[in-house]
Design an enzyme around this catalytic site. Structure first.
Site, PDB file in Angstrom:
ATOM      1  N   HIS A   8       1.000  -1.342  -0.349  1.00 43.48           N
ATOM      2  CA  HIS A   8      -0.205  -0.265  -0.270  1.00 43.48           C
ATOM      3  C   HIS A   8       0.796   1.289  -0.039  1.00 43.48           C
ATOM      4  O   HIS A   8       1.731   1.521  -0.031  1.00 43.48           O
ATOM      5  CB  HIS A   8      -0.872  -0.211   1.491  1.00 43.48           C
TER       6      HIS A   8
ATOM      7  N   ASP B 296       5.534   4.771   5.181  1.00 44.65           N
ATOM      8  CA  ASP B 296       6.471   3.530   5.661  1.00 44.65           C
ATOM      9  C   ASP B 296       6.964   2.479   5.179  1.00 44.65           C
ATOM     10  O   ASP B 296       6.745   1.577   5.006  1.00 44.65           O
ATOM     11  CB  ASP B 296       6.247   3.365   7.420  1.00 44.65           C
ATOM     12  N   HIS B 297       6.255   2.006   3.654  1.00 45.58           N
ATOM     13  CA  HIS B 297       6.088   0.905   3.555  1.00 45.58           C
ATOM     14  C   HIS B 297       6.695   1.432   1.855  1.00 45.58           C
ATOM     15  O   HIS B 297       6.850   0.415   0.476  1.00 45.58           O
ATOM     16  CB  HIS B 297       4.750   0.676   3.391  1.00 45.58           C
TER      17      HIS B 297
ATOM     18  N   HIS C  61       5.803  -5.920  11.429  1.00 45.75           N
ATOM     19  CA  HIS C  61       5.255  -4.232  11.672  1.00 45.75           C
ATOM     20  C   HIS C  61       5.059  -3.751  12.943  1.00 45.75           C
ATOM     21  O   HIS C  61       4.138  -3.924  13.742  1.00 45.75           O
ATOM     22  CB  HIS C  61       4.218  -4.233  11.149  1.00 45.75           C
TER      23      HIS C  61
ATOM     24  N   ASP D 183      -0.437  -4.449   6.120  1.00 49.17           N
ATOM     25  CA  ASP D 183      -1.201  -3.447   7.193  1.00 49.17           C
ATOM     26  C   ASP D 183      -2.538  -3.730   6.898  1.00 49.17           C
ATOM     27  O   ASP D 183      -3.589  -3.793   5.892  1.00 49.17           O
ATOM     28  CB  ASP D 183      -1.435  -1.884   6.992  1.00 49.17           C
TER      29      ASP D 183
ATOM     30  N   HIS E 190      -7.816  -1.676   5.923  1.00 49.51           N
ATOM     31  CA  HIS E 190      -6.479  -0.515   6.122  1.00 49.51           C
ATOM     32  C   HIS E 190      -7.714   0.851   6.197  1.00 49.51           C
ATOM     33  O   HIS E 190      -8.167   0.651   5.229  1.00 49.51           O
ATOM     34  CB  HIS E 190      -5.597  -1.162   5.692  1.00 49.51           C
TER      35      HIS E 190
ATOM     36  N   HIS F 266       1.693   3.599   1.834  1.00 55.48           N
ATOM     37  CA  HIS F 266       1.342   4.616   3.309  1.00 55.48           C
ATOM     38  C   HIS F 266       3.299   4.177   3.332  1.00 55.48           C
ATOM     39  O   HIS F 266       4.305   3.444   3.230  1.00 55.48           O
ATOM     40  CB  HIS F 266       1.879   4.494   4.430  1.00 55.48           C
TER      41      HIS F 266
END
Length: 315
Positions: A63, A67-68, A269, A211, A140, A65
């Site tokens: 996805h 942090d990914h 995670h 997530d 999510h 976001h």
């Protein structure tokens, strides 16, 4: 076939852990590496690992976001400087292409190899004679996908001892039998392939989830997997917070693995509130009560993917 963790933290990096990135090492199977997610700083983590970007073949983004995702432009640029010249394919949700096009164009990054960007909304995203990769939507705050990587079954090996008893030596006849063709020897003896070819070797299945809250998509991807990688952002005493932020607890990850009849569960995670590895032990313990074959993912550690035989893990 093994997983190597480059980042296991949720949200933001800490001094102890970096944000999410996982390498699937397929060096024996196809002499390449696949990566799942690429959080900020992943290229620095690679420098401290045995991962070689020249062998990187595919990147799967769960996805969008940060942090990914925030480490992706830098890693793509570094790959060229580290001798990567072979084509690379990046898979992910809609919006991924715009993000990369703008990031690489504005920074005037020089990419000396071909990049293909494949946006998807689930389903089969890749398949060849050796592997199949399927994706499904999870639950999510934004569209987040999990991936199911299926290694296809390999043909059974020949029973060479039995063939020797027929007086046969390696050659064209061996090849025909391996293909499932019956043969007749020069002496007129008929040899059935089914009698001299062992059972096919079952391919392994690894499920890597983005997530998510507990949801049907996660279960669909995880059924009978040999290994599941699942987020465990919080311990279960914070289940209400996990739900509020569209995440899962360690216990919920274990419940999924149990329901899916999986072989092994790897938790990752982790929230920054668990600053040390020792503080993660309660997450492991609550998961083990439900699904004993659970491990905590540690950065710069490799985890072989074993195939189950008769319900038990085996190499």
């Amino acid at each position: 076939m093994e997983l190597y963790f480059l980042g296991t933290n949720a949200g933001v990096p800490t001094l102890q852990r970096n944000v999410t990135s996982i390498a699937l090492r397929l060096l024996e199977e196809r002499r390449s590496i696949w990566m799942f997610d690429c959080g900020e700083g992943t290229q620095h983590q690679v420098l401290r690992s045995p991962i070689r970007l020249g062998k990187l073949e595919k990147i799967f983004i769960t996805h969008l976001h940060g942090d990914h995702l925030f480490g992706l432009p830098g890693l793509l640029s570094s790959r060229g400087y580290q001798g990567g010249t072979s084509p690379l394919t990046v898979y992910g949700p809609p919006g991924l292409k715009a993000y990369l096009d703008i990031s690489l164009a504005v920074s005037q990054s020089r990419i000396p190899y071909k990049i293909e960007i494949v946006e998807h909304t689930g389903g089969t995203v890749f398949e060849d004679e050796g592997f199949k990769v399927e994706a499904a939507l999870l639950e999510h705050r934004i569209d987040s996908y999990g991936y199911r990587v299926t290694e296809k079954d390999s043909p059974g090996s020949l029973n060479t001892e039995l063939l020797k008893s027929y007086g046969l030596k390696p050659g064209p006849i061996y090849g025909k039998l391996k293909k499932g063709e019956d043969v007749i020897t020069d002496e007129g003896v008929r040899i059935c392939a089914a009698d001299v070819v062992r059972e096919p070797k079952r391919g392994r299945i690894v499920t890597i989830l983005g997530d998510t809250r507990p949801c049907s998509g996660a279960l669909e991807l995880s059924l009978h997997a040999d290994l599941i990688v699942h987020e465990a952002t919080f311990a279960h005493d914070l289940a209400e917070m996990a739900h509020q932020y569209h995440h899962s607890t360690a216990r919920q990850a274990a419940e999924l693995a149990q329901e899916a009849d999986a072989g092994q569960l790897l938790l990752t995670h982790f929230s920054s509130r668990y600053s040390s590895f020792e503080e993660l032990i309660p997450l492991l313990e609550e998961a083990e009560l439900i699904f004993p074959e659970t491990l905590l993912a540690e950065e710069f550690s490799a985890y072989p993917i074993y195939r189950r035989q008769n319900g038990q893990l085996g190499k």
